[in-house]
Scaffold this motif. Structure first.
Motif, PDB file in Angstrom:
ATOM      1  N   LYS A  17     -20.075  42.502  81.637  1.00  0.00           N
ATOM      2  CA  LYS A  17     -18.945  41.762  81.068  1.00  0.00           C
ATOM      3  C   LYS A  17     -17.996  42.736  80.379  1.00  0.00           C
ATOM      4  N   THR A  18     -16.882  42.210  79.921  1.00  0.00           N
ATOM      5  CA  THR A  18     -15.980  42.983  79.065  1.00  0.00           C
ATOM      6  C   THR A  18     -15.960  42.328  77.691  1.00  0.00           C
ATOM      7  N   PHE A  19     -15.624  43.127  76.692  1.00  0.00           N
ATOM      8  CA  PHE A  19     -15.563  42.582  75.342  1.00  0.00           C
ATOM      9  C   PHE A  19     -14.462  41.522  75.226  1.00  0.00           C
ATOM     10  N   SER A  20     -13.366  41.730  75.925  1.00  0.00           N
ATOM     11  CA  SER A  20     -12.252  40.779  75.816  1.00  0.00           C
ATOM     12  C   SER A  20     -12.621  39.416  76.386  1.00  0.00           C
ATOM     13  N   GLU A  21     -13.310  39.381  77.526  1.00  0.00           N
ATOM     14  CA  GLU A  21     -13.671  38.083  78.085  1.00  0.00           C
ATOM     15  C   GLU A  21     -14.720  37.369  77.231  1.00  0.00           C
ATOM     16  N   LEU A  22     -15.499  38.143  76.474  1.00  0.00           N
ATOM     17  CA  LEU A  22     -16.468  37.543  75.558  1.00  0.00           C
ATOM     18  C   LEU A  22     -15.840  37.226  74.198  1.00  0.00           C
ATOM     19  N   LYS A  23     -14.551  37.589  74.061  1.00  0.00           N
ATOM     20  CA  LYS A  23     -13.788  37.333  72.833  1.00  0.00           C
ATOM     21  C   LYS A  23     -14.352  38.085  71.623  1.00  0.00           C
ATOM     22  N   PHE A  24     -14.910  39.269  71.892  1.00  0.00           N
ATOM     23  CA  PHE A  24     -15.356  40.138  70.817  1.00  0.00           C
ATOM     24  C   PHE A  24     -14.198  41.040  70.387  1.00  0.00           C
ATOM     25  N   ARG A  25     -14.133  41.305  69.089  1.00  0.00           N
ATOM     26  CA  ARG A  25     -13.058  42.142  68.561  1.00  0.00           C
ATOM     27  C   ARG A  25     -13.647  43.431  67.981  1.00  0.00           C
ATOM     28  N   GLU A  26     -12.802  44.442  67.950  1.00  0.00           N
ATOM     29  CA  GLU A  26     -13.254  45.772  67.526  1.00  0.00           C
ATOM     30  C   GLU A  26     -13.765  45.770  66.090  1.00  0.00           C
ATOM     31  N   ARG A  27     -12.963  45.297  65.147  1.00  0.00           N
ATOM     32  CA  ARG A  27     -13.329  45.381  63.740  1.00  0.00           C
ATOM     33  C   ARG A  27     -14.389  44.351  63.371  1.00  0.00           C
ATOM     34  N   ASP A  28     -14.258  43.136  63.889  1.00  0.00           N
ATOM     35  CA  ASP A  28     -15.171  42.060  63.490  1.00  0.00           C
ATOM     36  C   ASP A  28     -16.535  42.164  64.153  1.00  0.00           C
ATOM     37  N   HIS A  29     -16.597  42.792  65.308  1.00  0.00           N
ATOM     38  CA  HIS A  29     -17.856  42.786  66.046  1.00  0.00           C
ATOM     39  C   HIS A  29     -18.416  44.199  66.270  1.00  0.00           C
ATOM     40  N   LEU A  30     -17.776  44.992  67.149  1.00  0.00           N
ATOM     41  CA  LEU A  30     -18.326  46.307  67.472  1.00  0.00           C
ATOM     42  C   LEU A  30     -18.540  47.154  66.215  1.00  0.00           C
ATOM     43  N   GLN A  31     -17.568  47.178  65.344  1.00  0.00           N
ATOM     44  CA  GLN A  31     -17.685  47.965  64.118  1.00  0.00           C
ATOM     45  C   GLN A  31     -18.829  47.471  63.245  1.00  0.00           C
ATOM     46  N   GLU A  32     -18.973  46.153  63.131  1.00  0.00           N
ATOM     47  CA  GLU A  32     -20.048  45.586  62.314  1.00  0.00           C
ATOM     48  C   GLU A  32     -21.417  45.860  62.916  1.00  0.00           C
ATOM     49  N   TRP A  33     -21.521  45.805  64.249  1.00  0.00           N
ATOM     50  CA  TRP A  33     -22.810  46.093  64.891  1.00  0.00           C
ATOM     51  C   TRP A  33     -23.269  47.508  64.553  1.00  0.00           C
ATOM     52  N   ILE A  34     -22.346  48.471  64.669  1.00  0.00           N
ATOM     53  CA  ILE A  34     -22.710  49.864  64.408  1.00  0.00           C
ATOM     54  C   ILE A  34     -22.966  50.089  62.919  1.00  0.00           C
ATOM     55  N   ALA A  35     -22.129  49.475  62.064  1.00  0.00           N
ATOM     56  CA  ALA A  35     -22.302  49.650  60.620  1.00  0.00           C
ATOM     57  C   ALA A  35     -23.662  49.144  60.165  1.00  0.00           C
ATOM     58  N   ASN A  36     -24.136  48.079  60.767  1.00  0.00           N
ATOM     59  CA  ASN A  36     -25.409  47.502  60.362  1.00  0.00           C
ATOM     60  C   ASN A  36     -26.602  48.088  61.099  1.00  0.00           C
ATOM     61  N   ASN A  37     -26.341  48.819  62.180  1.00  0.00           N
ATOM     62  CA  ASN A  37     -27.434  49.473  62.915  1.00  0.00           C
ATOM     63  C   ASN A  37     -26.940  50.801  63.477  1.00  0.00           C
ATOM     64  N   PRO A  38     -26.641  51.774  62.583  1.00  0.00           N
ATOM     65  CA  PRO A  38     -26.111  53.056  63.059  1.00  0.00           C
ATOM     66  C   PRO A  38     -27.088  53.818  63.941  1.00  0.00           C
ATOM     67  N   ALA A  39     -28.385  53.461  63.875  1.00  0.00           N
ATOM     68  CA  ALA A  39     -29.365  54.114  64.743  1.00  0.00           C
ATOM     69  C   ALA A  39     -29.097  53.829  66.218  1.00  0.00           C
ATOM     70  N   SER A  40     -28.244  52.851  66.511  1.00  0.00           N
ATOM     71  CA  SER A  40     -27.858  52.578  67.899  1.00  0.00           C
ATOM     72  C   SER A  40     -27.149  53.776  68.520  1.00  0.00           C
ATOM     73  N   LEU A  41     -26.670  54.697  67.678  1.00  0.00           N
ATOM     74  CA  LEU A  41     -26.016  55.913  68.165  1.00  0.00           C
ATOM     75  C   LEU A  41     -26.998  57.074  68.308  1.00  0.00           C
ATOM     76  N   GLY A  42     -28.286  56.752  68.284  1.00  0.00           N
ATOM     77  CA  GLY A  42     -29.297  57.737  68.657  1.00  0.00           C
ATOM     78  C   GLY A  42     -29.861  58.589  67.543  1.00  0.00           C
ATOM     79  N   GLU A  43     -29.525  58.307  66.283  1.00  0.00           N
ATOM     80  CA  GLU A  43     -30.048  59.100  65.175  1.00  0.00           C
ATOM     81  C   GLU A  43     -29.895  58.299  63.887  1.00  0.00           C
ATOM     82  N   GLU A  44     -30.556  58.788  62.836  1.00  0.00           N
ATOM     83  CA  GLU A  44     -30.401  58.156  61.529  1.00  0.00           C
ATOM     84  C   GLU A  44     -29.091  58.601  60.895  1.00  0.00           C
ATOM     85  N   LEU A  45     -28.219  57.651  60.654  1.00  0.00           N
ATOM     86  CA  LEU A  45     -26.951  57.911  59.976  1.00  0.00           C
ATOM     87  C   LEU A  45     -26.853  56.984  58.776  1.00  0.00           C
ATOM     88  N   LEU A  46     -26.176  57.425  57.745  1.00  0.00           N
ATOM     89  CA  LEU A  46     -25.936  56.606  56.563  1.00  0.00           C
ATOM     90  C   LEU A  46     -24.455  56.255  56.520  1.00  0.00           C
TER      91      LEU A  46
END
Length: 373
Positions: A17-46
Motif C-alpha cells: 500500500k501507500t501511506f496516502s491511500e491509507l490516509k496516514f500522515r507524516e507528523r501524526d503517524h510515521l513520526q509518532e511510530w518512530i518516536a515511540n519505537n526508535p528501535a525500529s531503526l535497528g538500534e537503541e536510540l533515545l
C-alpha cells in the motif's frame, strides 16, 4: 512480503500500500511510530525532542532529534511516499545546526521534551547503562553527528547524493518504510537500504574500537581512582558485616552486582555524585521478556515490601530494554569521603534486606519462566 499460514503450510502475498491511500500522515503517524519505537531503526536510540526548532535566526525544525549509545546526536528526517529531492540537503543543514549543541544544551532540550514527567539527567544515566552524568559525553566532535532519512521511496537525486557523502565519512543512513495490508490488518516493513548492511557493520566496528580506546584513557582520570578506592573501602566494610559481596573486586565502574538466583536478574549497588542505591535489575536481553518478568514480580509487590520493611520504587521503564526495582538514598556522593560511612551502611543494609525479600519471589519467577508456554 508474504504471510505464512502454518496450518495450511502455504504463503499468501501481502498487498503493498501507500501511506496516502491509507490516509496516514507524516507528523501524526510515521513520526509518532518512530518516536515511540526508535528501535525500529535497528538500534537503541533515545528520542530527546520532536519538531525541534531551537536554532538561532531560523524557524526551521527537524522531525526527530535523538542520541545513540555513543552519545552522538542523530537527526531523523521522515518523509512519506516520496523522499523529495532536497531531503539530503535539509538533513545536512540540521546536522550543522546541531553540531554546536553543548551537553547542557542537550540536557535542557531533553528536559523540555520530558516536561515534568521525569528528570532528564536520570533518564540519560539509565540510557547510558548507569553511568554518572558527569561521565557521559554528548555530541563530541564537529563531525560526529549522524543523519537518518526515512521514506517509502527515495529519488535517485537523494540516493546519488547519499552515496557520494558516504565516501566522505558522513554518517548517513536511508530506511525504506513500506506499508502492507492483509484483510483488516496493516503491517509496516522497515528496511535499511543505504549503506549496505555489510558496510555499516564495518563502520560500527571502527566506532566501537574508538570508543573503547577513549574508555581506556578515561581509566586514568581521577574519578576512576576514586571509585576503586571507594569500592575497596565498601567491600572491606561489607565483608565485616556479611559475605554478600565477598566475591566482588573493587571496580572503576559506578556499580557492582551479584546474581540473585536467576540468569539475567541481578542485585546491583550503584553510586554517583548525588545518590546511591540498591536495585534489582531485569536484563535478560529481550525487552518483552524483561517486562513480562517485571509484571509477574509486581503482583507480589505488597508482600515484598512487607518483607523488605518499607516501600520500594518500581520502574518498568517501558522505553528501555531493562527494568528495575530500587531503594535510593539522595544527597550523598562517592566523591565526598565524608559520605563514605553513610553510603556503605545504607548499601549493606538495603542489599541484605533486598536479597531476603526477593528470595521467594525469584524462586517463583524461575518456575514461571521455565513452565510458561
Amino acid at each position: 512480503m508474504y504471510l505464512i499460514d502454518k496450518s495450511t503450510n502455504r504463503i499468501t502475498k501481502l498487498k503493498q500500500k501507500t501511506f496516502s491511500e491509507l490516509k496516514f500522515r507524516e507528523r501524526d503517524h510515521l513520526q509518532e511510530w518512530i518516536a515511540n519505537n526508535p528501535a525500529s531503526l535497528g538500534e537503541e536510540l533515545l528520542i530527546i525532542q520532536k519538531e525541534f526548532c531551537g536554532f538561532t535566526e531560523t524557524n526551521e525544525r527537524l522531525d526527530l532529534l535523538a542520541l545513540d549509545k555513543l552519545g552522538n546526536i542523530v537527526v531523523i528526517e521522515n518523509k512519506l511516499d516520496d523522499s523529495g529531492k532536497d531531503v539530503t540537503w535539509q538533513a545536512i543543514k540540521y546536522a550543522s545546526y546541531c553540531a554546536s549543541l553543548t551537553k547542557q544544551d542537550i540536557i535542557k532540550i531533553y528536559q523540555d521534551y520530558l516536561g515534568s514527567s521525569a528528570i532528564a539527567q536520570d533518564k540519560l544515566c539509565d540510557f547510558f547503562e548507569g553511568k554518572d552524568i558527569s561521565e557521559i559525553v554528548l555530541n563530541q566532535g564537529l563531525n560526529s553527528q549522524r543523519l537518518i532519512l526515512v521514506a517509502a521511496n527515495f529519488r535517485k537525486e537523494v540516493t546519488s547524493s547519499v552515496l557520494w557523502l558516504l565516501n566522505f565519512k558522513i554518517r548517513l543512513q536511508c530506511f525504506k518504510v513500506t506499508p502492507f495490508s492483509f484483510d483488516d490488518q496493516l503491517f509496516l516493513n522497515v528496511e535499511q537500504i543505504l549503506p549496505t548492511k555489510e558496510t555499516e557493520d564495518f563502520a560500527i566496528s571502527i566506532s566501537t574500537k574508538a570508543q573503547e580506546e577513549i574508555e581506556v584513557q578515561e581509566t586514568l582520570k581521577n574519578r576512576h581512582h576514586v571509585r576503586l578506592k571507594f569500592w575497596e573501602n565498601f567491600i572491606n566494610y561489607s565483608n565485616s558485616r556479611n559475605n554478600l559481596f565477598s566475591n566482588n573486586s573493587p571496580s572503576k565502574e559506578s556499580w557492582i552486582g551479584k546474581g540473585i538466583g536467576m540468569s539475567g536478574v541481578s542485585l546491583n549497588l550503584v553510586v554517583s555524585s548525588n545518590y546511591c542505591r540498591s536495585e534489582i535489575v531485569f536484563n535478560r536481553g529481550s525487552k518483552e521478556e524483561n517486562k513480562e518478568l517485571f509484571d509477574f514480580i509486581y503482583k507480589m509487590k505488597d508482600q515484598i515490601e512487607a518483607d523488605y520493611g518499607r516501600e520500594l520504587t518500581w520502574e518498568r521503564m517501558d522505553e528501555n530494554v531493562t527494568c528495575r526495582i530500587k531503594d535510593q538514598l539522595d544527597g550523598v556522593s562517592y566523591f565526598e569521603e565524608t559520605d563514605w560511612p553513610t553510603i556503605p551502611e545504607f548499601l549493606v543494609d538495603t542489599s541484605v534486606k533486598m536479597e531476603n525479600a526477593f528470595k521467594e519471589p525469584i524462586r517463583k519467577l524461575n518456575l514461571y519462566s521455565k513452565n510458561k508456554p
